[in-house]
Design an enzyme around this catalytic site. Structure first.
Site, PDB file in Angstrom:
ATOM      1  N   GLU A 142     -21.314 -24.092 -36.243  1.00 12.19           N
ATOM      2  CA  GLU A 142     -22.311 -25.571 -36.186  1.00 12.19           C
ATOM      3  C   GLU A 142     -22.870 -25.910 -34.983  1.00 12.19           C
ATOM      4  O   GLU A 142     -23.871 -26.601 -35.149  1.00 12.19           O
ATOM      5  CB  GLU A 142     -21.413 -26.376 -36.918  1.00 12.19           C
ATOM      6  N   ASP A 178     -14.660 -31.097 -29.074  1.00 10.75           N
ATOM      7  CA  ASP A 178     -16.000 -30.223 -29.390  1.00 10.75           C
ATOM      8  C   ASP A 178     -17.268 -31.207 -29.210  1.00 10.75           C
ATOM      9  O   ASP A 178     -18.227 -30.628 -29.449  1.00 10.75           O
ATOM     10  CB  ASP A 178     -16.089 -29.785 -30.971  1.00 10.75           C
ATOM     11  N   ARG A 226     -24.553 -24.293 -32.555  1.00 10.26           N
ATOM     12  CA  ARG A 226     -25.663 -23.753 -32.363  1.00 10.26           C
ATOM     13  C   ARG A 226     -26.783 -24.434 -32.872  1.00 10.26           C
ATOM     14  O   ARG A 226     -27.867 -24.530 -32.684  1.00 10.26           O
ATOM     15  CB  ARG A 226     -25.618 -22.149 -32.294  1.00 10.26           C
ATOM     16  N   ASP A 279     -18.915 -22.874 -39.380  1.00 11.58           N
ATOM     17  CA  ASP A 279     -17.956 -23.194 -38.255  1.00 11.58           C
ATOM     18  C   ASP A 279     -18.928 -22.501 -37.113  1.00 11.58           C
ATOM     19  O   ASP A 279     -18.477 -22.978 -36.042  1.00 11.58           O
ATOM     20  CB  ASP A 279     -16.735 -22.141 -38.317  1.00 11.58           C
ATOM     21  N   LYS A 292     -23.752 -30.813 -26.744  1.00 14.74           N
ATOM     22  CA  LYS A 292     -23.059 -30.559 -27.891  1.00 14.74           C
ATOM     23  C   LYS A 292     -21.934 -31.749 -28.416  1.00 14.74           C
ATOM     24  O   LYS A 292     -20.963 -31.776 -27.519  1.00 14.74           O
ATOM     25  CB  LYS A 292     -22.458 -29.181 -28.214  1.00 14.74           C
ATOM     26  N   LYS A 316     -11.478 -24.063 -40.589  1.00 12.91           N
ATOM     27  CA  LYS A 316     -10.656 -23.342 -39.533  1.00 12.91           C
ATOM     28  C   LYS A 316      -9.126 -23.281 -40.003  1.00 12.91           C
ATOM     29  O   LYS A 316      -9.014 -24.286 -40.613  1.00 12.91           O
ATOM     30  CB  LYS A 316     -10.780 -23.960 -38.168  1.00 12.91           C
TER      31      LYS A 316
HETATM   32  N1  BES Z   1     -15.963 -25.497 -31.450  1.00 16.90           N
HETATM   33  C1  BES Z   1     -16.090 -23.937 -31.545  1.00 16.90           C
HETATM   34  C2  BES Z   1     -15.867 -23.102 -30.319  1.00 16.90           C
HETATM   35  C3  BES Z   1     -14.483 -23.303 -29.751  1.00 16.90           C
HETATM   36  C4  BES Z   1     -13.384 -22.659 -30.079  1.00 16.90           C
HETATM   37  C5  BES Z   1     -14.392 -24.418 -28.720  1.00 16.90           C
HETATM   38  C6  BES Z   1     -12.389 -22.849 -29.214  1.00 16.90           C
HETATM   39  C7  BES Z   1     -13.201 -24.492 -27.954  1.00 16.90           C
HETATM   40  C8  BES Z   1     -12.235 -23.940 -28.339  1.00 16.90           C
HETATM   41  C9  BES Z   1     -17.241 -23.316 -32.262  1.00 16.90           C
HETATM   42  O1  BES Z   1     -17.941 -24.345 -33.190  1.00 16.90           O
HETATM   43  C10 BES Z   1     -16.991 -22.308 -33.057  1.00 16.90           C
HETATM   44  O2  BES Z   1     -16.047 -22.654 -34.291  1.00 16.90           O
HETATM   45  N2  BES Z   1     -17.162 -21.141 -33.194  1.00 16.90           N
HETATM   46  C11 BES Z   1     -17.038 -20.137 -33.761  1.00 16.90           C
HETATM   47  C12 BES Z   1     -18.348 -19.246 -34.214  1.00 16.90           C
HETATM   48  C13 BES Z   1     -18.197 -18.288 -34.926  1.00 16.90           C
HETATM   49  C14 BES Z   1     -17.806 -18.570 -36.422  1.00 16.90           C
HETATM   50  C15 BES Z   1     -19.398 -17.404 -35.242  1.00 16.90           C
HETATM   51  C16 BES Z   1     -15.917 -19.225 -32.952  1.00 16.90           C
HETATM   52  O3  BES Z   1     -16.261 -18.907 -31.721  1.00 16.90           O
HETATM   53  O4  BES Z   1     -15.140 -18.604 -33.661  1.00 16.90           O
HETATM   54 ZN    ZN Z   2     -17.689 -26.551 -32.703  1.00 21.49          ZN
HETATM   55 MN    MN Z   3     -17.142 -24.332 -35.125  1.00 21.59          MN
END
Ligand code: BES
Ligand code: ZN
Ligand code: MN
Length: 506
Positions: A355, A294, A357, A353, A271, A283
């Site tokens: 994104e 990321d 996946r 967010d 990723k 966010k």
């Molecule tokens: N990049 C983030 C996940 C992340 C969070 C990595 C904190 C490192 C530290 C990912 O893209 C994300 O925002 N995931 C969301 C998914 C949700 C919206 C289903 C999450 O985990 O809140």
């Molecule tokens: Zn992310």
């Molecule tokens: Mn995200």
């Protein structure tokens, strides 16, 4: 970067000499310290009183503990730095390599700004010498940022001499070379992660990858970059869809390493969201602070592939970096948009967010077409992963044996990973009326839901594992062991070790 040379004696001039110190305890419970193997010559030059001196100034031999004493007698360096190696191993017992590596790293980190150091730690065989070298090079890493040149800048210790009685053995040289290649790869990943998103975005990440491949100058290694035109033409709707909200267009990088004697084909997908604002599902600002990291999965799979190629491991590796910037620009994908992915499946975007996946799905589908024996993806995929496991990485997948294997490989490589399930009952939470699948499911078990989403894009019959490194990839706190502040390079060592095991028929 720090250079390492080998020597059979600890007599060369330096700014500091590093020795190891064990914690001891008599049968009656009296605590003390003892010098670890490797320190003999330094102790002799000190007049044989080094352990006593360390004891006097309070050394206890605790893992990674640092104690400094001024040199005396015939010691060639002005400073002796003793690093704790924990409880003295009993006769026949081996010093834990994780302890040795982490302590060597802590010592190296504390020598920043010095020109030359001698490491007289336990290095009695090739394995131990390699462990010390790896620790030194991982610990000496420092992200120097983009500061104006300063007179007081303290870079990593420039030159390290590693003392080992076996310095002349080819196996020792080989182990130290391997350690340098691996630590170099981890440090490259750290640099990529720490580079700000103003400087590292999909195009510049791809260009950097091309430059690294060119630099390696290996006939076995090739690289191909798909730009936004090629991605549109190729039907990469996931990567393009997420990239649409940014002025900086996405890229898909494909790196191929081919060894003439390879029997196994490993595919890696990383990723590479060079910055994650969340997109339209923006966010909160404090959750964005670390989102330059990321792209840690892409940094890890790329760096590991380079290391495997440099070590000429007899295995084939095909690596994909899915690079995009997740921004809420006017063209951005919206909540309830439906996009068509590489391979034709449709996805309803219910949270922009989620994104990671989506960009990973395109690359997983593409990687599956190469027909690999094993397919691994590495991603900072979910906040839920961090909540569950903090700095350990999570391993999921469609094959329990592979999942176990990766957890064990990580352990052997000095990293911490933990197995996680993909419960079938959660699958229906990503069903939706408008498309084949939604990118957003139940919140509880969010890490597992993300894994279930990815599984849908893995080719039929391919053994696949998913590494969620969200918590391991970036260290916001103080450095510890062989882990610096900032980008950590998580998963690199595990991936290289897995490739090596595959190459040796394991
Ligand atoms: N990049 C983030 C996940 C992340 C969070 C990595 C904190 C490192 C530290 C990912 O893209 C994300 O925002 N995931 C969301 C998914 C949700 C919206 C289903 C999450 O985990 O809140
Ligand atoms: Zn992310
Ligand atoms: Mn995200």
């Amino acid at each position: 970067m720090t250079s390492i040379s080998l020597s059979a004696t600890a007599t060369g001039k330096a700014d500091a000499v590093v020795v190891g110190v064990y914690a001891t305890e008599t049968a009656k419970g009296v605590k003390g310290v003892a010098l670890a193997p490797g320190a003999e010559a330094v102790d002799a030059a000190y007049g044989g009183a080094l352990a006593k001196a360390l004891d006097l100034v309070g050394a206890a031999g605790k893992d990674g503990e640092l104690t400094r004493v001024p040199a005396q007698g015939d010691v060639k360096a002005p400073l002796i730095l003793a690093v704790g190696l924990g409880k003295k191993p009993a006769k026949g017992e081996h010093l834990n390599p994780d302890t040795l590596r982490k302590s060597a790293a802590a010592a190296a980190r504390s020598l920043n700004g010095k020109a030359k150091a001698v490491f007289a730690l336990p290095a009695e065989d090739a394995e131990q010498a390699g462990t010390v070298a790896e620790g030194v090079l991982l610990g000496a890493y420092a992200w120097e940022g983009l500061k104006s040149p300063r007179k007081d800048a303290k870079g990593p210790v420039a030159e390290v001499t590693l003392v080992t009685a076996a310095a002349k053995q080819a196996a020792v040289k080989k182990a130290v070379d391997r350690a340098a290649t691996i630590a170099g790869a981890v440090n490259l990943a750290r640099d990529l992660i720490n580079t700000p998103p103003s400087h590292l975005y999909p195009q510049t990440f791809a260009e950097r990858a091309q430059a690294e491949v060119k630099d390696a100058a290996l006939a076995t290694l090739s690289i191909e970059v798909l730009d936004e035109k090629a991605l549109t033409k190729g039907g990469y709707g996931g990567i393009m869809g997420i990239g649409k909200g940014s002025a900086k267009p996405p890229r898909l990088v494909r790196v191929a390493y081919r060894h003439p004697k390879a029997k196994q084909h490993l595919a890696l997908v990383g990723k590479g969201i060079t910055f994650d604002t969340g997109g339209i599902s923006l966010k909160p600002s404090n959750a964005m602070d670390t989102m330059k990291s990321d792209m840690s999965g892409a940094a890890a799979v790329f760096s590991a592939t380079l290391a495997v190629a440099r070590q000429e491991v007899p295995v084939n590796v095909t690596t994909y970096l899915s690079l995009a910037e997740n921004m809420p620009g006017g063209g951005a994908v919206k909540v309830s948009d439906v996009i068509t992915m590489y391979g034709g499946k449709t996805v309803e975007i219910m949270n922009t967010d989620a994104e990671g996946r989506v960009v990973m799905a395109d690359a997983l589908a593409r990687a599956s077409e190469d027909g690999p024996d094993l397919l691994l993806d590495v991603a900072t995929l979910t906040g839920a992963q961090v909540l569950a496991l903090d700095r350990l990485s999570a391993v999921m997948g469609n094959d329990d044996e592979l999942r176990t294997r990766i957890v064990e490989t990580a352990k052997a490589a000095g990293e911490e990973m933990w197995p996680m399930p993909l419960p079938e009952y959660l699958r229906e939470t990503i069903d939706t009326q408008s498309a084949d699948i939604s990118n957003m499911g139940q919140r509880m078990g969010g890490m597992l839901v993300a894994g279930l989403f990815l599984r849908e894009f893995v080719g039929e019959g391919i053994k696949w594992a998913h590494l969620d490194i969200a918590g391991a990839s970036f260290n916001e706190k103080a450095p510890y062991g062989d882990t610096p502040k900032g980008g950590t390079g998580a998963a690199v060592r595990t991936l290289v070790r897995l490739a090596e095991d595959l190459g040796s028929g394991k």
